[in-house]
Design an enzyme around this catalytic site. Sequence first.
Site, PDB file in Angstrom:
ATOM      1  N   GLU A   7      -5.086  -5.252  10.834  1.00 46.92           N
ATOM      2  CA  GLU A   7      -4.024  -4.269  11.043  1.00 46.92           C
ATOM      3  C   GLU A   7      -4.263  -3.511  12.345  1.00 46.92           C
ATOM      4  OE1 GLU A   7      -2.163  -3.064   7.045  1.00 46.92           O
ATOM      5  OE2 GLU A   7      -3.943  -1.836   7.305  1.00 46.92           O
TER       6      GLU A   7
ATOM      7  N   GLU B  90      -6.534   4.429   8.097  1.00 42.46           N
ATOM      8  CA  GLU B  90      -6.379   5.868   7.821  1.00 42.46           C
ATOM      9  C   GLU B  90      -7.647   6.440   7.194  1.00 42.46           C
ATOM     10  OE1 GLU B  90      -2.752   5.376   5.661  1.00 42.46           O
ATOM     11  OE2 GLU B  90      -1.749   4.804   7.526  1.00 42.46           O
TER      12      GLU B  90
ATOM     13  N   HIS C  50      -9.182   0.914   5.167  1.00 43.31           N
ATOM     14  CA  HIS C  50      -7.888   1.116   5.820  1.00 43.31           C
ATOM     15  C   HIS C  50      -8.086   2.033   7.025  1.00 43.31           C
ATOM     16  CE1 HIS C  50      -3.783   2.339   6.601  1.00 43.31           C
ATOM     17  NE2 HIS C  50      -3.424   1.231   5.957  1.00 43.31           N
TER      18      HIS C  50
ATOM     19  N   ASN D  43       0.865  -1.187   0.000  1.00 40.18           N
ATOM     20  CA  ASN D  43       0.000   0.000   0.000  1.00 40.18           C
ATOM     21  C   ASN D  43       0.901   1.237   0.000  1.00 40.18           C
ATOM     22  OD1 ASN D  43      -1.825   2.035   0.490  1.00 40.18           O
ATOM     23  ND2 ASN D  43      -2.249   1.414   2.618  1.00 40.18           N
ATOM     24  N   TRP D  44       0.956   1.904  -1.131  1.00 40.31           N
ATOM     25  CA  TRP D  44       1.876   3.044  -1.256  1.00 40.31           C
ATOM     26  C   TRP D  44       1.362   4.302  -0.565  1.00 40.31           C
ATOM     27  CZ3 TRP D  44       3.979   3.208  -7.001  1.00 40.31           C
ATOM     28  CH2 TRP D  44       4.685   2.017  -7.257  1.00 40.31           C
ATOM     29  N   LYS D  45       0.107   4.302  -0.211  1.00 40.97           N
ATOM     30  CA  LYS D  45      -0.508   5.487   0.428  1.00 40.97           C
ATOM     31  C   LYS D  45      -0.278   6.741  -0.422  1.00 40.97           C
ATOM     32  CE  LYS D  45       0.188   3.230   4.814  1.00 40.97           C
ATOM     33  NZ  LYS D  45       0.264   3.327   6.240  1.00 40.97           N
TER      34      LYS D  45
ATOM     35  N   SER E 217       3.802  -2.673  10.332  1.00 39.77           N
ATOM     36  CA  SER E 217       5.250  -2.718  10.464  1.00 39.77           C
ATOM     37  C   SER E 217       5.864  -4.070  10.096  1.00 39.77           C
ATOM     38  CB  SER E 217       5.680  -2.291  11.875  1.00 39.77           C
ATOM     39  OG  SER E 217       5.246  -0.970  12.132  1.00 39.77           O
TER      40      SER E 217
ATOM     41  N   GLY F 261       2.936  -1.343   4.300  1.00 43.47           N
ATOM     42  CA  GLY F 261       2.964   0.097   4.033  1.00 43.47           C
ATOM     43  C   GLY F 261       4.371   0.549   3.709  1.00 43.47           C
ATOM     44  N   GLY F 262       5.056   1.100   4.699  1.00 43.57           N
ATOM     45  CA  GLY F 262       6.386   1.698   4.518  1.00 43.57           C
ATOM     46  C   GLY F 262       7.355   0.841   3.712  1.00 43.57           C
TER      47      GLY F 262
ATOM     48  N   GLY G 246       2.866   1.835  10.783  1.00 43.12           N
ATOM     49  CA  GLY G 246       3.790   2.946  10.596  1.00 43.12           C
ATOM     50  C   GLY G 246       4.537   3.337  11.859  1.00 43.12           C
TER      51      GLY G 246
HETATM   52  C1  PEP Z   1      -0.510  -0.146   6.299  1.00 46.03           C
HETATM   53  O1  PEP Z   1      -0.652   1.046   6.206  1.00 46.03           O
HETATM   54  O2  PEP Z   1      -1.383  -0.895   5.845  1.00 46.03           O
HETATM   55  C2  PEP Z   1       0.666  -0.661   6.987  1.00 46.03           C
HETATM   56  C3  PEP Z   1       0.670  -1.875   7.401  1.00 46.03           C
HETATM   57  O3  PEP Z   1       1.716   0.223   7.129  1.00 46.03           O
HETATM   58  P1  PEP Z   1       3.195  -0.127   7.721  1.00 46.03           P
HETATM   59  O4  PEP Z   1       3.621  -1.401   7.073  1.00 46.03           O
HETATM   60  O5  PEP Z   1       4.017   1.042   7.340  1.00 46.03           O
HETATM   61  O6  PEP Z   1       3.019  -0.269   9.194  1.00 46.03           O
END
Ligand code: PEP
Length: 251
Positions: A166, A96, A94, A10-12, A212, A233-234, A172
Amino acid sequence: MKRKKLVAGNWKMNMTYDESVSLIEELKQISTNDVDVKIAPSFTNLNNAVSLLSLSEIEVIAQDVYLEERGAFTGEISIEMLKSVGVNSVIIGHSERRKYFNENDFILSKKAKTAIDNSVNIIFCVGEELSEREKGNHFKLIKNQIICGLFSLDTEQIKNVVVAYEPVWAIGTGKTAENYQIQEMHEYIRKLFDDKYGSDISRQIRILYGGSVKPNNAEEIFSLKDVDGGLIGGASLNFSDFNAIVRAANG
Ligand code: PEP
């Protein structure tokens, strides 16, 4: 029943057009092997990502979609628009979106239904805030998110759903949930599907972990019994990390 692992990046709200082209060129080197690999760039990069990856096994998916099929909804993107550029899966719910855009269970169930009714597969995210876990409310909350968001879908439709658990406090933050916390929640979610749709469905449904996931913890997390891959994510913004995570999913 063996479920195929899935790793979705997920590039956000990251990556300009040029940056996304560079990353996609690198991603073409990934050996997907026995793993489904998906990336979710921003809307402005979807069309190009689909054409750049047309010969690759990597699927391009969207980060969100609007709940209505068309009309006067300035700024929104419809299912039909996604399909018209070759996107056939979307992330819904998500944390967010839930937190910053006030997407509640009603909105999310409508989004899920609109997508599935129009033959677009979904990755449906659920997760609790730390305060809810500390109060011991996490199972109840996840149950509610799943029942409200997904359980109006019928047995055929639910086969096109992937769930992503999640925990919000692990997204994050560099803080991963403990393995036992991940496994017990995934098992709990699978049981909800078992109670509602029966064992054939519950054994098939894929439940991803997100929060993470990095190259150094992916293998361990993906080896948990009810974990079928990850929503990343990251670490999906960096070729070598994402590649290492896909490799970990291949075992
Ligand atoms: C996400 O936003 O779905 C996520 C899991 O982010 P990260 O891997 O950066 O925690």
